[in-house]
Design a protein around this motif. Structure first.
Motif, PDB file in Angstrom:
ATOM      1  N   GLY A 107       0.812  -1.214   0.000  1.00  0.00           N
ATOM      2  CA  GLY A 107       0.000   0.000   0.000  1.00  0.00           C
ATOM      3  C   GLY A 107       0.842   1.260   0.000  1.00  0.00           C
ATOM      4  O   GLY A 107       0.527   2.231  -0.697  1.00  0.00           O
ATOM      5  N   ILE A 108       1.925   1.259   0.783  1.00  0.00           N
ATOM      6  CA  ILE A 108       2.788   2.444   0.861  1.00  0.00           C
ATOM      7  C   ILE A 108       3.432   2.733  -0.491  1.00  0.00           C
ATOM      8  O   ILE A 108       3.491   3.895  -0.934  1.00  0.00           O
ATOM      9  CB  ILE A 108       3.874   2.228   1.937  1.00  0.00           C
ATOM     10  CG1 ILE A 108       3.234   2.118   3.326  1.00  0.00           C
ATOM     11  CG2 ILE A 108       4.901   3.360   1.907  1.00  0.00           C
ATOM     12  CD1 ILE A 108       4.187   1.635   4.401  1.00  0.00           C
ATOM     13  N   LEU A 109       3.895   1.709  -1.167  1.00  0.00           N
ATOM     14  CA  LEU A 109       4.584   1.871  -2.448  1.00  0.00           C
ATOM     15  C   LEU A 109       3.626   1.875  -3.640  1.00  0.00           C
ATOM     16  O   LEU A 109       4.049   2.114  -4.771  1.00  0.00           O
ATOM     17  CB  LEU A 109       5.608   0.743  -2.636  1.00  0.00           C
ATOM     18  CG  LEU A 109       6.735   0.685  -1.612  1.00  0.00           C
ATOM     19  CD1 LEU A 109       7.555  -0.593  -1.790  1.00  0.00           C
ATOM     20  CD2 LEU A 109       7.641   1.908  -1.731  1.00  0.00           C
ATOM     21  N   ARG A 110       2.346   1.574  -3.360  1.00  0.00           N
ATOM     22  CA  ARG A 110       1.338   1.487  -4.421  1.00  0.00           C
ATOM     23  C   ARG A 110       1.738   0.467  -5.481  1.00  0.00           C
ATOM     24  O   ARG A 110       1.689   0.735  -6.683  1.00  0.00           O
ATOM     25  CB  ARG A 110       1.070   2.862  -5.053  1.00  0.00           C
ATOM     26  CG  ARG A 110       0.492   3.869  -4.060  1.00  0.00           C
ATOM     27  CD  ARG A 110       0.195   5.189  -4.708  1.00  0.00           C
ATOM     28  NE  ARG A 110      -0.369   6.128  -3.750  1.00  0.00           N
ATOM     29  CZ  ARG A 110      -0.724   7.379  -4.046  1.00  0.00           C
ATOM     30  NH1 ARG A 110      -0.561   7.843  -5.266  1.00  0.00           N
ATOM     31  NH2 ARG A 110      -1.233   8.160  -3.122  1.00  0.00           N
ATOM     32  N   LYS A 111       2.150  -0.675  -5.009  1.00  0.00           N
ATOM     33  CA  LYS A 111       2.517  -1.769  -5.896  1.00  0.00           C
ATOM     34  C   LYS A 111       1.694  -2.999  -5.552  1.00  0.00           C
ATOM     35  O   LYS A 111       1.267  -3.190  -4.413  1.00  0.00           O
ATOM     36  CB  LYS A 111       4.008  -2.084  -5.778  1.00  0.00           C
ATOM     37  CG  LYS A 111       4.906  -0.991  -6.343  1.00  0.00           C
ATOM     38  CD  LYS A 111       6.329  -1.480  -6.503  1.00  0.00           C
ATOM     39  CE  LYS A 111       7.172  -0.431  -7.212  1.00  0.00           C
ATOM     40  NZ  LYS A 111       8.537  -0.911  -7.493  1.00  0.00           N
ATOM     41  N   SER A 112       1.509  -3.836  -6.548  1.00  0.00           N
ATOM     42  CA  SER A 112       0.777  -5.073  -6.348  1.00  0.00           C
ATOM     43  C   SER A 112       1.741  -6.249  -6.335  1.00  0.00           C
ATOM     44  O   SER A 112       2.662  -6.313  -7.157  1.00  0.00           O
ATOM     45  CB  SER A 112      -0.232  -5.272  -7.480  1.00  0.00           C
ATOM     46  OG  SER A 112      -0.755  -6.588  -7.456  1.00  0.00           O
ATOM     47  N   PRO A 113       1.544  -7.197  -5.427  1.00  0.00           N
ATOM     48  CA  PRO A 113       2.405  -8.390  -5.449  1.00  0.00           C
ATOM     49  C   PRO A 113       2.301  -9.155  -6.764  1.00  0.00           C
ATOM     50  O   PRO A 113       3.232  -9.847  -7.159  1.00  0.00           O
ATOM     51  CB  PRO A 113       1.902  -9.217  -4.266  1.00  0.00           C
ATOM     52  CG  PRO A 113       0.574  -8.649  -3.904  1.00  0.00           C
ATOM     53  CD  PRO A 113       0.581  -7.227  -4.315  1.00  0.00           C
TER      54      PRO A 113
END
Length: 319
Positions: free
Chosen positions: A246-252
């Motif tokens: 969430g902090i980096l706005r990335k999806s696994p």
């Protein structure tokens, strides 16, 4: 000597990347679920025709820690992928120098003959040119489904040769020009921080080089010209927690290990094994089994390369 002194990088805290479940601070470590095999990587063997100063896999003319895999062994994994109903789209070949493995043309023909894309990572030097006739046949038969990605660490010959050895830039450029003349689909891989330039300057330098030599690679395209972050597992890097997504706005799901696996064959091993990704061929914690079925499970991001290269660096080995 003049100029500003460069501070030595901070070394990695030995308490980090020890527990696959929690970080050194006791936070839940990020885990990447397996979403289905789209890219299968094959390490053809760690032997290479050159010795680079900072090769993450320590390839050289003497390192056979990973031995030559055979076309028959690769075919077995391709058959398993079909039997499992995987969404496999592409098979990538890396090393070492893949063209040192005499089975590579047969492996490529098998992959391409199944309707899959193939990607080969190479330094485009003599081992590749030894297979020139086979490559031309593959190009004629399968066209753009075969991509050759050439390693060119820097657009400046002196800096490239500093890493890979005197005269290697010229030889690689000769191979790259040969591939361009014969219409191969080309990508180039460089190193983002090599030479101390920013990314924009690096891409401009490559663009000028490509234009001067008639190389049809778009230096502004991050897939056609991949600039990889440096990989030093001893340099400090943050651990990736569940909160980081969430902090980096990335999806696994965007991580390489969500949709890719690599097959390796260790020296003295009876059979190949499947590991989580191309970056960690030696670490036993990332060996997932002997089959694709066994390897279809989550991967804990418990290594500095997971953090620096994939999550924070935003890099991926495939398209």
């Amino acid at each position: 000597m003049t100029g500003l002194a460069v501070a030595a990088p901070k070394r990695l805290d030995p308490a980090k990347f020890q527990d696959p479940v929690v970080t050194a601070k006791g936070e839940r470590r990020a885990v990447v679920a397996f979403a289905g095999l789209r890219t299968l990587w094959v390490n053809t063997g760690t032997l290479c025709n050159i010795t680079c100063r900072n090769c993450y896999i320590e390839s050289s003319p003497r390192n056979d820690a990973l031995v030559y895999i055979t076309a028959e062994e690769v075919a077995g994994y391709l058959d398993e992928a079909v039997a499992l109903g995987t969404p496999l789209e592409e098979v990538g070949f890396t090393g070492g120098e893949p063209f040192l493995n005499r089975d590579l043309p047969a492996m490529l023909r098998d992959v391409l003959g199944r309707g899959l894309r193939a990607l080969v990572l190479t330094n485009a030097m003599k081992p590749m040119m030894n297979h020139a006739a086979a490559l031309l046949d593959l190009r004629a038969a399968f066209g753009d489904r075969l991509t050759i990605r050439v390693s060119l660490d820097h657009h400046d010959a002196a800096l490239h040769d500093l890493e890979r050895g005197e005269g290697t830039f010229e030889k690689t450029m000769e191979g790259l020009a040969w591939l361009a003349r014969h219409g191969f689909t080309l990508h180039v891989a460089g190193r983002a921080a090599f030479g101390g330039e920013g990314e924009a300057a690096m891409r401009t330098g490559y663009a000028d080089l490509f234009a001067a030599h008639g190389i049809p690679v778009d230096a502004a395209d991050p897939v056609a010209l991949m600039l990889f972050p440096e990989m030093d597992a001893e340099v400090d890097v943050p651990e990736i927690t569940e909160a980081c997504w969430g902090i980096l706005r990335k999806s696994p799901d965007s991580m390489m290990c969500a949709s890719a696996r690599m097959v390796v064959k260790r020296r003295d091993a009876a059979a190949p094994a499947v590991v989580a990704c191309t970056l960690l061929p030696y670490d036993p914690a990332f060996e997932l089994g002997a089959t694709l079925a066994e390897a279809a499970r989550p991967v804990a991001l418990n290594h500095p390369h997971c953090a620096k290269f994939c999550v924070l660096g935003g890099a991926a080995c495939s398209r």
